[in-house]
Design an enzyme around this catalytic site. Structure first.
Site, PDB file in Angstrom:
ATOM      1  N   TRP A 102     -16.266  22.176  29.435  1.00 19.79           N
ATOM      2  CA  TRP A 102     -16.103  21.033  28.531  1.00 19.79           C
ATOM      3  C   TRP A 102     -14.640  20.642  28.392  1.00 19.79           C
ATOM      4  O   TRP A 102     -14.314  19.447  28.288  1.00 19.79           O
ATOM      5  CB  TRP A 102     -16.739  21.335  27.181  1.00 19.79           C
ATOM      6  N   ASP A 172     -12.025  20.300  19.944  1.00 18.55           N
ATOM      7  CA  ASP A 172     -13.455  20.064  20.109  1.00 18.55           C
ATOM      8  C   ASP A 172     -14.156  21.293  19.539  1.00 18.55           C
ATOM      9  O   ASP A 172     -14.112  22.370  20.120  1.00 18.55           O
ATOM     10  CB  ASP A 172     -13.786  19.877  21.594  1.00 18.55           C
ATOM     11  N   LYS A 196     -25.496  21.496  17.301  1.00 22.76           N
ATOM     12  CA  LYS A 196     -25.449  22.955  17.328  1.00 22.76           C
ATOM     13  C   LYS A 196     -25.528  23.511  15.903  1.00 22.76           C
ATOM     14  O   LYS A 196     -26.509  24.131  15.534  1.00 22.76           O
ATOM     15  CB  LYS A 196     -24.167  23.454  17.999  1.00 22.76           C
TER      16      LYS A 196
END
Length: 360
Positions: A102, A172, A196
């Site tokens: 990511w 992030d 999440k």
């Protein structure tokens, strides 16, 4: 109804209490005669939901008044572009810490916008660890430093965040926000896809320092400009109202469970159950991440042969465990144990791992 033992990486398990509350109000939200999905986003009924979500998040994370909370769409993937579009000024360089797939994707998008550099990387080590970062190596005139706090694919997590920086720190936190107490003032911008620990997919939370907003690029297309959303309380256009409503229920659940201190204690307990099985298996299970970089959200491991891995996943599926396949890019196994995954489910998985090892 039997609930699955849900270890999906995302969209992930939601608190059963939040789902039940949403079910109760699905057809008639607070005596409006409508579902929250049917309310006008300009109505007082929805505005109360919207502002309550912001208030709950502010309380849980102790967000100071000099930060804005935004509810956006497009996931973290859109933030990969919005961050540099708003913050990477011409003549400056944005620095990225590479700790997994990511962060690589975030860097790739930033490279389309302006000048970038890699601050530190663990790619050569197959992303098994969070590399040491020398804050002094980041020039004081850098646009910002970007990190990915938790790496779902490789199962690594920052244990200590960079300090001593003279540049904005951007994080992030899609896969570990709310997993433990956090000093918001260490960061200038945090973004997190909700699916999440925060709620369902479709909502992205952005927490940004107002001073950073004042310096953001104001010549961007309207919807890509952070200031558009900050000035309009994230209501410039129709927000994902049902997702924000569920997010508010999840935040209430976290509050009712005792807040982030209690959540962190439970997360440590859950992670220890699985890592103990791995560490005491005499090499039958092998953790991907180095011990000092292990994630409390995503436990990644392989078995000592491909045949054993396939048998493990097949038998786990038969036993009712969902989502234990490793990411398609690296294979193996992964148990995502986000906030809403009950301790009892993790205990069952640890027991299954122990019995499988003994019987295989």
């Amino acid at each position: 109804m039997n609930r699955a033992f849900n270890f999906n990486a995302g969209p992930a398990a939601l608190p059963e209490w939040a789902l039940q509350e949403a079910q109760k109000e699905l057809l008639n939200f607070r005596d409006t005669g409508m579902s929250v999905m049917e309310l006008s986003h300009r109505s007082k009924d929805y505005e109360a939901v919207h502002n309550e979500a912001k208030s709950l998040l502010t309380s849980l994370l102790s967000i100071p008044e000099d930060y804005e909370i935004l509810f956006l769409q497009g996931g973290a993937s859109l933030q990969f572009s919005m961050v540099p579009m708003n913050l990477l000024q011409e003549g400056k360089t944005a620095y990225y810490a590479l700790t997994g797939s990511w962060s690589e994707k975030a860097l790739k998008e930033a490279q389309k916008i302006g000048q970038t550099a890699v601050a530190v990387s663990s790619k050569e080590n197959s992303y098994k660890n969070i590399p040491a970062l020398d804050s002094a190596s980041i020039p004081s005139d850098a646009a910002y430093l970007h990190i990915t706090s938790n790496n779902t694919i490789y199962g690594t997590q920052w244990q200590q965040f960079p300090t001593g920086l003279n540049v904005p720190l951007v994080a992030d936190m899609s896969s570990d926000i709310l997993c433990k107490p956090l000093n918001i003032e260490q960061f200038d911008l945090i973004y997190a896809g909700a699916q999440k620990n925060l709620g369902p997919s479709g909502v992205t939370v952005v927490i940004i320092k107002k001073d950073l907003l004042s310096r953001a690029n104001d010549s961007l297309p309207t919807m890509l400009n952070y200031n558009t959303h900050a000035k309009n309380n994230s209501l410039y256009n129709t927000p994902p109202t049902f997702g924000i409503y569920l997010l508010s229920l999840v935040l209430k659940w976290v509050t009712n469970e005792g807040g982030l201190e209690a959540i962190a204690k439970r997360n440590n307990e859950k992670a220890a159950l699985l890592y103990n099985e791995i560490d005491n298996s005499e090499g039958f299970y092998n953790g991907h991440a180095d011990v000092d970089s292990r994630s409390n959200m995503n436990v990644t491991f392989t078995l000592n042969s491909d045949e054993a891995s396939k048998a493990f996943l097949a038998q786990a599926k038969e036993a009712g465990f969902v989502g234990l396949n490793g990411h398609r890019s690296i294979g193996g196994c992964r148990a995502s144990i986000y906030n809403a995954v009950p301790v009892e489910n993790v205990e069952r998985l640890a027991q299954f791992m122990n019995e499988f090892r003994k019987n295989y």
